[in-house]
Design a protein around this motif. Structure first.
Motif, PDB file in Angstrom:
ATOM      1  N   LEU A 126       0.816  -1.213   0.000  1.00  0.00           N
ATOM      2  CA  LEU A 126       0.000   0.000   0.000  1.00  0.00           C
ATOM      3  C   LEU A 126       0.855   1.270   0.000  1.00  0.00           C
ATOM      4  N   PHE A 167      -6.768  -2.518  10.708  1.00  0.00           N
ATOM      5  CA  PHE A 167      -7.039  -3.664   9.830  1.00  0.00           C
ATOM      6  C   PHE A 167      -6.715  -4.976  10.544  1.00  0.00           C
ATOM      7  N   PHE A 171      -5.630  -0.520  -1.687  1.00  0.00           N
ATOM      8  CA  PHE A 171      -6.179  -0.561  -0.327  1.00  0.00           C
ATOM      9  C   PHE A 171      -6.803  -1.915  -0.042  1.00  0.00           C
ATOM     10  N   VAL A 172      -7.576  -2.438  -1.008  1.00  0.00           N
ATOM     11  CA  VAL A 172      -8.258  -3.706  -0.778  1.00  0.00           C
ATOM     12  C   VAL A 172      -7.240  -4.841  -0.647  1.00  0.00           C
ATOM     13  N   GLY A 180     -10.336   3.229   1.390  1.00  0.00           N
ATOM     14  CA  GLY A 180      -9.742   3.604   0.114  1.00  0.00           C
ATOM     15  C   GLY A 180     -10.481   4.723  -0.577  1.00  0.00           C
ATOM     16  N   SER A 225      -4.098  -4.775   0.187  1.00  0.00           N
ATOM     17  CA  SER A 225      -3.308  -4.652   1.410  1.00  0.00           C
ATOM     18  C   SER A 225      -4.139  -5.010   2.635  1.00  0.00           C
ATOM     19  N   SER A 226      -5.389  -4.530   2.672  1.00  0.00           N
ATOM     20  CA  SER A 226      -6.177  -4.746   3.885  1.00  0.00           C
ATOM     21  C   SER A 226      -6.660  -6.190   3.991  1.00  0.00           C
ATOM     22  N   GLY A 282     -11.739  -7.455   5.811  1.00  0.00           N
ATOM     23  CA  GLY A 282     -10.606  -6.634   5.371  1.00  0.00           C
ATOM     24  C   GLY A 282     -10.910  -5.938   4.065  1.00  0.00           C
ATOM     25  N   SER A 324      -0.909   5.154   5.098  1.00  0.00           N
ATOM     26  CA  SER A 324      -1.989   4.649   5.928  1.00  0.00           C
ATOM     27  C   SER A 324      -1.547   4.579   7.377  1.00  0.00           C
ATOM     28  N   THR A 361      -7.263   7.653   7.434  1.00  0.00           N
ATOM     29  CA  THR A 361      -7.046   6.262   7.826  1.00  0.00           C
ATOM     30  C   THR A 361      -6.936   6.143   9.345  1.00  0.00           C
ATOM     31  N   GLY A 405     -11.127  -2.055   3.629  1.00  0.00           N
ATOM     32  CA  GLY A 405     -10.164  -1.460   2.702  1.00  0.00           C
ATOM     33  C   GLY A 405     -10.857  -0.569   1.693  1.00  0.00           C
ATOM     34  N   HIS A 417      -3.099   0.613   9.916  1.00  0.00           N
ATOM     35  CA  HIS A 417      -2.672  -0.779   9.823  1.00  0.00           C
ATOM     36  C   HIS A 417      -3.121  -1.599  11.027  1.00  0.00           C
TER      37      HIS A 417
END
Lengths: 257, 355
Positions: free
Chosen positions: B66, B80, B227-228, B118, B230-231, B110, B74, B133, B114, B77
């Protein structure tokens, strides 16, 4: 490679706050020709290119590619219609290698999504190799072989400009938009670039819309020239005619007392 | 990077191969053997350290995608991670859901979270995005602590050892293999992403959004995708964390956890997969290293009272030093060392024609 598309800009106006950057400008770039756009600083040349690429909002007028309107589209959709742009100040991805920059030029032609890319096996790997071959063809075309693996920001400015053109060419555009590609190039680099421009026209058949300050180069290479001054077209025609028109001479040199 | 002569590639596939020289093949094989055989030689304590490092590496790799690749800052973290861990905690506590249900559920949570975080990134940049975030972090933590308070789990939710395909994961050895494999898989996916179409598009957006758009990259879509992606991985790491610790509590996901993960990718070297791995190891092992040093200096005595602030202080000091003197992080140091070894005993790279 796909042949060139015709660009028609009709009565285009662009205003930034109070400043009228373009005022009813009409420019035509015929398919497969090199159309040069010249004019003194602040004439609105780059603004016109930005409008064509969807990077700034237009006030009135229309922009058509092969008859289909492209104004109002977001820039990535305009790129998908076949408009490739090389920027005046390069705008390359500095930390990446020349190869990766050109691979990004293949983005629109590739399909691999997130999962395919993360797995990187079978089809997505073959796709990458196939597009690598197309990128190598562009590298060969513009004679960039020795810089292939170098990070872009380690290259001389003239080479960086050529990489910008290469990245746009890797898109296999129908309209190639060049913003002062030769500024910052040495004499030799300019001569090479003139040769590349002619090869783009004759071998690829791509339409080229070309903003340029070197009028000698324009006179030698362009098929047609449009001269802008203060956001308006002041002359248009074959280079010999357009560049020697009295209003053009006046715009560049001032009025004779 | 020159590998010396002797490797002549004749296809683009061969040129794209990750493990392309004998030295690299040997290194990889040695690494696999080392990780597989480590439990036979290492003490349970050091095995536990490697396990923790592996779990941290998954989180660091996800954040690196990300922030390092796509350039989106972000501060969410820990949020998430918390969401993933509590998805497991709540599902196990309320319906006794098996891992094959809870893990996909955590991934789904997640992905939703995300997407939610995002969306502001399409409008906000830099500090403003960071604050957006951060807001998510506090919302998730508030929801989690409300759950704990309302349902009577004031100290936390305990999660029994999971059973997958008849195997019950509870020993340290089992978790060692599970988490090292998890980290290895994430590393492979991350390396592949970096050299694929989507990863390049992310780096293009990070470096210059306008130029990326001019190449036909749908900037908004790819930011959301970053974002998606990573999350989802972060929430999964949180879920696995819940099983591994067999206990979920909101205190474990304080804002300091976010800072730790950011420190990992900064100290390791932003945007580099190897950097994320090195950074995760460094940040995870640093406190134990300080313990060991202090223990060696003051043998026999109980841990001195100043040890705790020292750990925090060393952490902050190191991060500042890296930002000042080595912005490329540990991976920058590694690259310089590698160049030095390749060139030794000369100091300068040979002329281009000699390569």
């Amino acid at each position: 490679m796909s042949a060139g598309a015709a660009l028609e800009v009709e009565r285009l106006s662009v205003a930034f706050r109070g400043l009228q950057a373009l005022n009813g400008v009409s420019v035509r770039a015929s398919a497969g020709e090199i159309t040069a756009l010249v004019g003194p600083n602040g004439a609105g040349k780059t603004t016109l290119l930005n409008a064509v690429g969807g990077f700034c909002a237009i006030t009135t007028g229309s922009i058509r590619l092969d008859g289909a309107p492209i104004h109002g589209l977001p820039s990535h959709r305009i790129a998908a219609r076949g408009v490739g742009r090389a920027f005046q100040f390069v705008e390359l991805f500095r930390h990446m290698t020349v190869l990766d920059n050109l691979m990004l030029g293949r983005h629109l032609h590739m399909r691999a999504g997130l999962l395919a890319g993360a797995v990187f096996f079978g089809r997505s790997r073959r796709e990458q190799a196939a597009h690598r071959a197309r990128v190598e063809a562009v590298i060969e075309f513009l004679e960039l072989e020795r810089y292939r693996r170098d990070a872009v920001d380690s290259l001389p400015f003239g080479v960086q400009k050529l990489c910008g053109v290469a990245r746009a060419l890797a898109m296999e555009p129908r309209l190639l938009v060049l913003d002062e590609p030769s500024s910052g190039m040495s004499r030799e680099e300019k001569e090479d670039f003139a040769r590349f421009l002619l090869r783009i026209k004759h071998e690829l058949g791509t339409t080229v819309l070309w903003v340029e300050h070197d009028l000698e180069m324009v006179a030698d290479l362009a098929d047609r020239v449009t001269v802008l001054d203060f956001g308006q077209v002041i002359a248009e025609g074959p280079p010999a005619e357009a560049l020697s028109a009295p209003q053009v001479v006046e715009a560049y040199l001032g009025r004779q007392p | 990077m020159a590998h010396g002569s002797g490797y002549f590639k004749t296809t683009y596939e061969a040129d794209m191969a990750l493990v392309d020289t004998r030295l690299r093949r040997l290194t990889l094989a040695a690494l696999v053997v080392l990780l597989a055989a480590l439990p036979r030689v290492a003490s349970p304590f050091s095995l536990e350290l490697v396990t923790q490092t592996a779990l941290a590496a998954v989180g660091a790799l996800a954040l690196n995608v990300l922030t390092g690749l796509a350039g989106q800052i972000s501060l969410g973290h820990a949020g998430f991670l918390c969401a993933g861990a509590f998805t497991v905690g709540i599902l196990v506590e309320s319906v006794k859901a098996p891992p094959l249900v809870t893990l996909p559920a955590a991934a789904l949570v997640g992905a939703l979270l995300g997407t939610l975080v995002g969306v502001p990134s399409l409008r906000l940049k830099g500090l403003y995005l960071a604050l957006g975030t951060l807001a998510m972090h506090f919302v998730v933590l508030y929801a989690a602590s409300e759950y704990q308070a309302r349902w009577g789990f004031n100290t936390g939710v305990s999660v029994p050892a999971p059973t997958i395909a008849g195997i019950r994961f509870r020993s340290g050895l089992q978790w060692y293999y599970v988490l090292v494999a998890f980290a290895a898989l994430t590393t492979l996916l991350s390396v592949n992403l970096t050299r694929s179409r989507v990863g390049r598009a992310w780096m293009a957006i990070r470096d210059r959004e306008i130029a990326a758009a001019s190449l036909g990259i749908a900037v908004a879509r790819y930011k959301l995708l970053a974002f998606v992606a990573s999350s989802v991985v972060t929430a999964l790491a949180g879920a696995v964390w819940a099983y591994y610790r067999s206990f979920v509590s909101v205190e474990a996901f304080s804002f300091f956890v976010t800072i730790e993960f950011i420190a990992m990718i900064v100290i390791g070297g932003m945007g580099s997969t190897l950097g994320a791995l090195l950074g995760a190891s460094f940040v995870t092992l640093l406190p134990y290293g300080i313990d060991a040093v202090v223990g060696a200096l003051a043998p026999g005595g109980a841990a001195p009272y100043w040890l705790f602030p020292l750990k925090f202080g060393a952490f902050g000091l190191l991060m500042a030093l890296f930002l000042l003197f080595e912005p490329l992080g540990l991976v920058g140091i590694w690259r310089r060392a590698r160049t030095w070894i390749v060139l030794w005993p000369l100091r300068y790279a040979p002329l281009r024609s000699a390569r």
